[in-house]
Scaffold this active site. Sequence first.
Site, PDB file in Angstrom:
ATOM      1  N   GLU B 180      56.150  49.918  53.845  1.00 42.66           N
ATOM      2  CA  GLU B 180      55.989  49.776  55.295  1.00 42.66           C
ATOM      3  C   GLU B 180      56.169  48.347  55.788  1.00 42.66           C
ATOM      4  O   GLU B 180      56.113  47.394  55.012  1.00 42.66           O
ATOM      5  CB  GLU B 180      54.627  50.266  55.759  1.00 42.66           C
ATOM      6  CG  GLU B 180      53.448  49.832  54.910  1.00 42.66           C
ATOM      7  CD  GLU B 180      53.304  48.364  54.634  1.00 42.66           C
ATOM      8  OE1 GLU B 180      53.325  47.564  55.610  1.00 42.66           O
ATOM      9  OE2 GLU B 180      53.164  48.000  53.448  1.00 42.66           O
ATOM     10  N   GLU B 323      56.120  46.334  52.250  1.00 41.77           N
ATOM     11  CA  GLU B 323      57.556  46.669  52.266  1.00 41.77           C
ATOM     12  C   GLU B 323      57.937  47.664  51.174  1.00 41.77           C
ATOM     13  O   GLU B 323      59.103  48.056  51.066  1.00 41.77           O
ATOM     14  CB  GLU B 323      58.444  45.423  52.077  1.00 41.77           C
ATOM     15  CG  GLU B 323      58.225  44.316  53.057  1.00 41.77           C
ATOM     16  CD  GLU B 323      59.128  43.108  52.788  1.00 41.77           C
ATOM     17  OE1 GLU B 323      59.966  43.161  51.863  1.00 41.77           O
ATOM     18  OE2 GLU B 323      59.004  42.109  53.521  1.00 41.77           O
TER      19      GLU B 323
END
Lengths: 357, 357
Positions: B180, B323
């Site tokens: 994310e 991420e």
Amino acid sequence: MNIEVQTNIEDVIAAIAAPPEIYLAQARTRLDSLTKPLGSLGRLEDLAAQWFAIRQGNLTAPVSKSVYVFAADHGITAEGVSAYPAKVTQQMVLNFLSGGAAINVLARLNRVAMNVVDVGVDGDLFGYAGLLDGKVRRGSRNMLREPAMSPEEVAAALAVGLTMAEAAHTKGTNLVAVGEMGIGNTTAASVMTAALTGMPAALVTGKGAGLDSEGYLRKCQIVEAVVKNHFVQPAGPRKILRCAGGLEIAAMTGMILGAARRQMAIVMDGFISTAAAAIACGLAPAVRPYLFAGHQSQEPGHRILLAHLEMEPILDLQMRLGEGSGAVLAMPVLEGAMRLYQEMATFASAGISGATA
Amino acid sequence: MNIEVQTNIEDVIAAIAAPPEIYLAQARTRLDSLTKPLGSLGRLEDLAAQWFAIRQGNLTAPVSKSVYVFAADHGITAEGVSAYPAKVTQQMVLNFLSGGAAINVLARLNRVAMNVVDVGVDGDLFGYAGLLDGKVRRGSRNMLREPAMSPEEVAAALAVGLTMAEAAHTKGTNLVAVGEMGIGNTTAASVMTAALTGMPAALVTGKGAGLDSEGYLRKCQIVEAVVKNHFVQPAGPRKILRCAGGLEIAAMTGMILGAARRQMAIVMDGFISTAAAAIACGLAPAVRPYLFAGHQSQEPGHRILLAHLEMEPILDLQMRLGEGSGAVLAMPVLEGAMRLYQEMATFASAGISGATA
């Protein structure tokens, strides 16, 4: 031994130089400019900075990876210190050659060139295709009764490792893993750890490949007795290696010294290869900045040796196999760290806002 | 939103089935036959057995890896909970698209297909090549004042994740990482962790992308206030997700549910994706055996969430980036475990002696 010895150990030790400190500072500046919160790559940032320093700022050559697995038998197995019979050393060497061992699988997956070196297997392996013949002797001597190696045997085994380091360097290898196979060699590493750190036998001895409680107690007693026989006085790395090291451990020491001299990044595996690295650092402290600790082995002495070297392992997966398996498994993490360093965008290049704090 | 919603969340939850236990026992039998001391591959053996069970014993399809990075903004950033301005979410999405972020580097290195999904970025990203448009709303609502999402917004965000899982399944993906990007989302995950586990704000709150001490204390107070506003009574996973979860966290929850339904192996990243996984497990406990914990984040709440899920991380490298970076970095270890399982010789096939003990 059919490998020509090309290097003298004293010359190699004298030629090892630590990377200039300036490269670490340069690396930190770049790491702080990359598009990520400051320090958020954690240990990867340390690994990348160390790699950058080892390469002295020149990252143009692609990563070229090799693992060297050194095999030898141990006279101490006569005392019943291992759950497996000594002949497994030779059987596993043949398994390495036919590609069926754990290290073969991991080396294939991670594109690491595999090298198997006979330094002292107690069996006739001459002529097997793919085996590097560096045999010094059919197994080390029984260290409970006498030093494990004569000075000449130590020198010959060190030279095997130095020769391998030169060969790796010639091929362009810049990231090397050092592994081993040798029934009985956790006993050797335990004695070496006790001698290097002064820790008692019970704290540096583990169950090796899988001793039961009774076998473990016997192994502890043997370790204690060997320490008493050879190390009443504190001893230096040369004596520790000669009295307690196996032939493969001496060869690994030579490989580590030779690789550091050629400015390769060196990934240690578990307990045995770390014992070799500790001897190498004892002989040449400038080896230390070339070393990465691939993983934390389950052998209790390994934790003590890593603390002795002031190193943190990359992986901690409760492995205790050897062969270089933990080192090769850690290589993608190390490569990830380097690639992040080289390929990430900077805040400036990507037009990203910095912290407001 | 230009992604057609293909799945209903209740149908998906009902369709998730844990792999039959028998495969774990089958895997243990094979692992014990391989040419290594019993158990000596440590955690790799657990990983391989879990993978074998997820695949229900059929390992013929090669490993096909993808990472999905879900991006959204958070209304709570109005309260000053992050060291970075909210616009960094959008800037980083563009960095993902141009290949300069950490996750791009790691995905390239480890041959993991990269997918970036806009679930709720507060900016106009329509039409950027390579961006999957699943925008539900420009950022979640400020959860200090009202629930972060309406029930309809939660449903839409979950559907984005489900749709991604279906797309991955159609492409033959069998190993998926969930990551994310969202400035403010450690605050969301902290509130969710407090609500899920009952732990106080101070123990589930960290410094996120890099708050100073003053900012950290403010963030703790905000987390505590949000918990008080929404969770005076113990709440179930749906309410926790709606009141405190960001749009990307809801989409990740949908992705995890959808991936488990399609029997993919799912690698969680750090604090945020583990919060999504905890919600998914709350909705459907059979999700749990499909999950792998990629790494231990430095965010203190992550340790608590992993304990809540009774999971051990594969890596522990003091990372705190998100991420999907920790998940993708762990993939070679997971693949190593699987390949060892598949490719190692057995004691019988290699003619190697077993333990004598």
